[in-house]
Design an enzyme around this catalytic site. Structure first.
Site, PDB file in Angstrom:
ATOM      1  N   THR B  71       0.691  -1.262   0.149  1.00  0.00           N
ATOM      2  CA  THR B  71       0.044  -0.065  -0.135  1.00  0.00           C
ATOM      3  C   THR B  71       0.942   1.196   0.023  1.00  0.00           C
ATOM      4  O   THR B  71       0.761   2.263  -0.782  1.00  0.00           O
ATOM      5  CB  THR B  71      -0.861  -0.043   1.193  1.00  0.00           C
ATOM      6  OG1 THR B  71      -1.796  -1.037   1.202  1.00  0.00           O
ATOM      7  CG2 THR B  71      -1.575   1.191   1.533  1.00  0.00           C
ATOM      8  N   SER B 200       4.798  -7.023  -1.793  1.00  0.00           N
ATOM      9  CA  SER B 200       4.602  -7.417  -0.160  1.00  0.00           C
ATOM     10  C   SER B 200       5.160  -8.510  -0.054  1.00  0.00           C
ATOM     11  O   SER B 200       5.143  -9.632  -0.448  1.00  0.00           O
ATOM     12  CB  SER B 200       2.757  -7.418  -0.413  1.00  0.00           C
ATOM     13  OG  SER B 200       2.602  -7.506   0.848  1.00  0.00           O
ATOM     14  N   ALA B 201       5.593  -8.421   1.438  1.00  0.00           N
ATOM     15  CA  ALA B 201       6.099  -9.683   2.006  1.00  0.00           C
ATOM     16  C   ALA B 201       5.234 -10.721   2.442  1.00  0.00           C
ATOM     17  O   ALA B 201       5.273 -11.844   2.282  1.00  0.00           O
ATOM     18  CB  ALA B 201       7.058  -9.261   3.010  1.00  0.00           C
ATOM     19  N   HIS B 202       4.103 -10.311   2.943  1.00  0.00           N
ATOM     20  CA  HIS B 202       3.229 -11.067   3.772  1.00  0.00           C
ATOM     21  C   HIS B 202       2.055 -12.213   2.828  1.00  0.00           C
ATOM     22  O   HIS B 202       1.605 -12.713   3.318  1.00  0.00           O
ATOM     23  CB  HIS B 202       2.409 -10.359   4.661  1.00  0.00           C
ATOM     24  CG  HIS B 202       1.211  -9.527   4.223  1.00  0.00           C
ATOM     25  ND1 HIS B 202      -0.134 -10.045   4.106  1.00  0.00           N
ATOM     26  CD2 HIS B 202       1.084  -8.286   3.646  1.00  0.00           C
ATOM     27  CE1 HIS B 202      -0.903  -9.068   3.502  1.00  0.00           C
ATOM     28  NE2 HIS B 202      -0.110  -8.087   3.312  1.00  0.00           N
ATOM     29  N   THR B 238      13.971   4.753  10.520  1.00  0.00           N
ATOM     30  CA  THR B 238      14.829   3.665  10.635  1.00  0.00           C
ATOM     31  C   THR B 238      13.971   2.289  10.056  1.00  0.00           C
ATOM     32  O   THR B 238      12.932   2.131  10.280  1.00  0.00           O
ATOM     33  CB  THR B 238      14.732   3.343  12.341  1.00  0.00           C
ATOM     34  OG1 THR B 238      15.351   4.432  13.102  1.00  0.00           O
ATOM     35  CG2 THR B 238      15.738   2.087  12.603  1.00  0.00           C
ATOM     36  N   CYS B 327     -22.411  -7.438   1.734  1.00  0.00           N
ATOM     37  CA  CYS B 327     -22.899  -7.595   3.055  1.00  0.00           C
ATOM     38  C   CYS B 327     -21.307  -7.917   3.935  1.00  0.00           C
ATOM     39  O   CYS B 327     -21.402  -7.466   5.048  1.00  0.00           O
ATOM     40  CB  CYS B 327     -23.376  -8.931   3.467  1.00  0.00           C
ATOM     41  SG  CYS B 327     -25.150  -9.086   2.975  1.00  0.00           S
TER      42      CYS B 327
HETATM   43  S1  FES Z   1     -25.663  -7.153   5.432  1.00  0.00           S
HETATM   44 FE1  FES Z   1     -26.609  -7.997   3.779  1.00  0.00          FE
HETATM   45  S2  FES Z   1     -28.138  -9.053   5.029  1.00  0.00           S
HETATM   46 FE2  FES Z   1     -26.859  -8.330   6.314  1.00  0.00          FE
END
Ligand code: FES
Lengths: 143, 390
Positions: B71, B200-202, B238, B327
């Protein structure tokens, strides 16, 4: 620019939420429901379907289907549990806070999932009241 | 059984890497800027890591600067080159499917008066060379494109893009975010015409908190942070010596038998893909197939189910994966990458990403192929949406 502190994790669910997600209550289709209602959450694109069986203004059975996250499945379980056995009017008085409290709380970001279950319930009750004389009600918004 | 299939997010540190790092926390703790032996020991270690990483991408040692993450390397590359070339031009080109560490920096540049074009990609995530060529103007100073999409595994035609940029009248610098590509696909900064590259190393069994920027000699760049200069003029402060040692060792670990590791990952990837396609109906593959797909990436939408629910059920079965579902994000929007390749939000809802590492085994994939169909079937039973209708 003020710094906004973010929640530690999106998935910091309570035990109760996880439990109801693993073993949901009242999930599945219902045969011959009095009312069937579908609501969508415009925010994340989920869908929630609720079936109510109402006899003499009393909710004798409630079931739901979910196309949503764990919080959605848990709130669906909680909401249907809370309204079973109640009169339609009493069920209509249940608040979003009561649903969330029943789960031991929800992450702030997931409150809208409880709102979805709540809105579906409200809509189901409204439809039942409107069409009381007309028998079976079906609404299929978004399905 | 525990199966970790989210190696595109991060990987466990290899034992060999940790062992190499440990002495640099305690006995060899010196500051690399000082001439006493403790300091020189640390400086030598940093140099060895530079040389090791440079070798794996056909660069020179001095062209590697260590940063705190990919990043930070992206930020330094993009803003650093933009500021240093401002007199010549103010136009930057990137794509719609970049990591936020590129997109967010470009948005900042826009606020500062630069113009940025975000190229569209096709349905498999490929950038079009014609499209790129059309977008180039006399004022273009920088093009930034990820080598491999961390989300859908598309391997972009970096060599052709590099060639196209070299053919332009004006010097256009080419930055490549190679965090998802490194140790998965061969990289050669000379052949590919890359001027700046973030690593990136990880993501390669190294520690978190270490990245690197490859910077071609004589590329004009301005530092974006200021302070005490130790070994790297572009990165004051550093050095994270143990982390840098770990990165170097991780690179060695990855490139020792590189072809074998890649072959193994590809074999498991193809097994996982074939298994999912055979056992689960109503799915959609995201990204290309075959050689143009990262050997470590598998991404499908399972229609009619929601990704966070799938993720948590798989977790309950010991399997870690990622999802592109709205979600699971803070903004409750589906993944911008899936949106850019034209996936409908309802379908993006069930997008699951499985990312492999050299540590995954055939037995693990067998187990995943046993669990996934079951989880999807169960969730489809409780969904109001019919998968065949999506
Ligand atoms: S965040 Fe989409 S149903 Fe809960």
């Amino acid at each position: 620019m003020p710094v906004e502190f973010t929640e530690r994790s999106l998935l910091k669910y309570t035990q109760k939420v996880i439990e109801l997600f693993r073993n949901p209550k009242n999930i599945g289709e219902m045969e011959n429901p009095t009312v069937t209602t579908v609501e969508g959450d415009p925010q994340c694109g989920d869908m929630f379907k609720m079936y109510l069986k109402i006899e003499g203004d009393k909710i004798t059975d409630a079931k739901f289907l979910s196309f949503g996250c764990a919080a959605n499945i848990a709130t669906g379980s909680m909401t249907t549990e809370m309204i079973k056995g109640k009169t339609v009017d009493d069920a209509g008085k249940i608040s979003i806070k009561e649903i969330a409290d029943g789960l031991g709380g929800l992450p702030g970001l997931k409150m809208h999932c409880a709102v979805l279950a709540y809105k579906t319930l409200k809509k189901a009750i409204q439809e039942y009241k409107q069409g009381k004389s007309g028998g079976d009600q079906t609404s299929s918004k978004g399905s | 059984m525990k199966v970790y299939l989210d190696n595109g997010t991060t990987t466990p540190v290899a034992r060999e890497v940790l062992d190499a790092m440990l002495p640099y926390f305690t006995e060899r703790f010196g500051h690399p800027i000082f001439v006493y032996s403790l300091g020189q020991e640390a400086a030598d270690a940093v140099e060895r890591s530079q040389a090791m990483i440079a070798r794996t991408v056909n660069a020179k040692s001095g062209e590697i600067t260590f940063t705190s993450s990919a990043t930070e390397a992206n930020d330094l590359a993009i803003r650093g080159v933009a500021y240093a070339n401002r007199k010549r031009g103010d136009h930057v080109i990137t794509t719609k499917i970049e990591n936020p560490s590129v997109l967010r920096v470009c948005e900042e540049l826009e606020k500062e008066g630069f113009r940025v074009d975000y190229l569209p990609v096709d349905s498999q995530g490929f950038v079009g060379l014609k499209e790129l060529e059309k977008t180039i103007t006399e004022r273009t100073i920088l093009v930034s494109i990820a080598h491999v999409s961390d989300e859908i595994g598309t391997i972009e035609p970096i060599e052709q893009i590099g060639k196209l940029l070299r053919e332009q009248k004006n010097r256009i610098y080419f930055h490549v975010n190679a965090a998802a590509a490194y140790a998965r696909v061969p990289i050669d900064v000379e052949r590919m015409g890359i001027d700046l590259m973030s690593l990136s190393a990880h993501k390669i069994h190294g520690p978190k908190g270490v990245g690197a920027l490859y910077l071609r000699e004589n590329t004009p760049i301005e530092p974006i942070s200021h302070g005490y200069i130790s070994l790297f003029t572009l990165k004051p402060g550093t050095e994270n010596v143990p982390g840098i040692v770990g990165f170097g060792r991780a690179a060695e670990f990855a490139f020792n038998g590189f072809e074998k590791h890649v072959w193994n990952m590809r074999k498991l990837r193809d097994k996982l893909m074939a298994g999912i396609e055979e056992r689960v109906p109503h799915i959609l593959l995201h990204g290309p197939r075959g050689d143009k797909r990262s050997p470590a990436n598998v991404n499908y939408s399972f229609k009619g189910v929601e990704g966070e629910s799938v993720l948590l059920h798989l977790d309950l079965n010991g399997i870690s994966v990622a999802t592109g579902s709205a979600c699971s994000t803070r903004k409750l929007e589906p993944s911008h990458v899936l949106t850019a390749i034209g996936v409908k939000p309802e379908v993006a809802h069930g997008a699951m990403r499985f990312t492999l590492s050299r540590y995954n085994t055939t037995e693990e994939i067998d187990y995943v192929l046993e669990v996934v169909p079951r989880v999807i079937e169960n969730l489809r039973k409780i969904s109001p949406v019919k998968p065949e209708e999506l």
